[in-house]
Design a protein around this motif. Structure first.
Motif, PDB file in Angstrom:
ATOM      1  N   ARG A  48      80.856 -25.057  23.609  1.00 34.07           N
ATOM      2  CA  ARG A  48      79.808 -26.079  23.502  1.00 34.07           C
ATOM      3  C   ARG A  48      79.146 -26.365  24.843  1.00 34.07           C
ATOM      4  N   TYR A  49      79.897 -26.230  25.923  1.00 35.97           N
ATOM      5  CA  TYR A  49      79.391 -26.506  27.259  1.00 35.97           C
ATOM      6  C   TYR A  49      79.405 -25.220  28.078  1.00 35.97           C
ATOM      7  N   PRO A  50      78.517 -25.114  29.071  1.00 41.45           N
ATOM      8  CA  PRO A  50      78.446 -23.876  29.863  1.00 41.45           C
ATOM      9  C   PRO A  50      79.666 -23.670  30.744  1.00 41.45           C
ATOM     10  N   LYS A  51      79.960 -22.398  30.998  1.00 37.94           N
ATOM     11  CA  LYS A  51      81.062 -22.047  31.882  1.00 37.94           C
ATOM     12  C   LYS A  51      80.631 -22.245  33.331  1.00 37.94           C
ATOM     13  N   PRO A  52      81.583 -22.558  34.196  1.00 32.07           N
ATOM     14  CA  PRO A  52      81.240 -22.730  35.611  1.00 32.07           C
ATOM     15  C   PRO A  52      81.030 -21.390  36.313  1.00 32.07           C
ATOM     16  N   ARG A  63      75.315 -24.232  37.081  1.00 35.96           N
ATOM     17  CA  ARG A  63      73.888 -24.074  37.384  1.00 35.96           C
ATOM     18  C   ARG A  63      73.104 -25.221  36.763  1.00 35.96           C
ATOM     19  N   SER A  64      72.142 -25.727  37.487  1.00 32.49           N
ATOM     20  CA  SER A  64      71.304 -26.817  36.977  1.00 32.49           C
ATOM     21  C   SER A  64      70.555 -26.383  35.724  1.00 32.49           C
ATOM     22  N   THR A  65      70.160 -25.119  35.663  1.00 34.08           N
ATOM     23  CA  THR A  65      69.439 -24.633  34.484  1.00 34.08           C
ATOM     24  C   THR A  65      70.321 -24.695  33.240  1.00 34.08           C
ATOM     25  N   ASP A  66      71.612 -24.399  33.393  1.00 39.27           N
ATOM     26  CA  ASP A  66      72.544 -24.479  32.262  1.00 39.27           C
ATOM     27  C   ASP A  66      72.735 -25.925  31.816  1.00 39.27           C
ATOM     28  N   ILE A  67      72.835 -26.840  32.773  1.00 42.42           N
ATOM     29  CA  ILE A  67      73.023 -28.259  32.444  1.00 42.42           C
ATOM     30  C   ILE A  67      71.753 -28.820  31.822  1.00 42.42           C
ATOM     31  N   ASP A  68      70.582 -28.459  32.351  1.00 44.08           N
ATOM     32  CA  ASP A  68      69.311 -28.919  31.776  1.00 44.08           C
ATOM     33  C   ASP A  68      69.163 -28.456  30.330  1.00 44.08           C
ATOM     34  N   ALA A  69      69.541 -27.192  30.064  1.00 47.04           N
ATOM     35  CA  ALA A  69      69.465 -26.665  28.700  1.00 47.04           C
ATOM     36  C   ALA A  69      70.436 -27.402  27.784  1.00 47.04           C
ATOM     37  N   LEU A  70      71.612 -27.727  28.284  1.00 41.82           N
ATOM     38  CA  LEU A  70      72.598 -28.479  27.497  1.00 41.82           C
ATOM     39  C   LEU A  70      72.081 -29.870  27.168  1.00 41.82           C
ATOM     40  N   VAL A  71      71.498 -30.544  28.138  1.00 41.23           N
ATOM     41  CA  VAL A  71      70.951 -31.883  27.918  1.00 41.23           C
ATOM     42  C   VAL A  71      69.840 -31.821  26.876  1.00 41.23           C
ATOM     43  N   ALA A  72      68.969 -30.823  26.969  1.00 46.13           N
ATOM     44  CA  ALA A  72      67.884 -30.668  25.994  1.00 46.13           C
ATOM     45  C   ALA A  72      68.447 -30.430  24.602  1.00 46.13           C
ATOM     46  N   ARG A  73      69.463 -29.567  24.507  1.00 48.28           N
ATOM     47  CA  ARG A  73      70.085 -29.267  23.220  1.00 48.28           C
ATOM     48  C   ARG A  73      70.752 -30.512  22.613  1.00 48.28           C
ATOM     49  N   GLY A  77      69.992 -33.168  19.191  1.00 45.97           N
ATOM     50  CA  GLY A  77      71.024 -33.386  18.200  1.00 45.97           C
ATOM     51  C   GLY A  77      71.767 -32.132  17.797  1.00 45.97           C
ATOM     52  N   VAL A  78      71.592 -31.076  18.571  1.00 53.55           N
ATOM     53  CA  VAL A  78      72.285 -29.810  18.285  1.00 53.55           C
ATOM     54  C   VAL A  78      73.555 -29.773  19.109  1.00 53.55           C
ATOM     55  N   GLN A  79      74.681 -29.563  18.489  1.00 55.40           N
ATOM     56  CA  GLN A  79      75.959 -29.487  19.199  1.00 55.40           C
ATOM     57  C   GLN A  79      76.119 -28.120  19.671  1.00 55.40           C
TER      58      GLN A  79
END
Length: 79
Positions: A48-52, A63-73, A77-79
């Motif tokens: 569900r969350y990006p790997k470090p 990576r900030s891009t991975d966290i930004d994509a997670l926040v957007a997702r 409302g998409v898990q």
């Protein structure tokens, strides 16, 4: 010493440490994604969350891009 920021595809890439992502109440750091440390690592294990990214033998960051994509997702409302 390497800067925590670099260029990736023409845009600035930043690396977040765990305390910046989930927060650290003792040091007054508000988290981007307010979950516990255990929940964060369980989410990584479940996919569900990006790997470090390993920055060194004992240092991991995300990576900030991975966290930004997670926040957007998560915002959609998409898990």
């Amino acid at each position: 010493m390497m800067n925590k920021e670099c260029m990736a595809g023409g845009q600035q890439l930043r690396f977040y440490r765990l305390r910046e992502i989930i927060g650290d109440r003792k040091n007054g750091i508000a988290g981007i994604i307010p979950v516990s440390r255990a929940a964060w690592y369980a989410g990584i294990k479940e996919g569900r969350y990006p790997k470090p990214v390993k920055l060194s033998e004992r240092t991991s960051a995300w990576r900030s891009t991975d966290i930004d994509a997670l926040v957007a997702r998560l915002s959609e409302g998409v898990q």
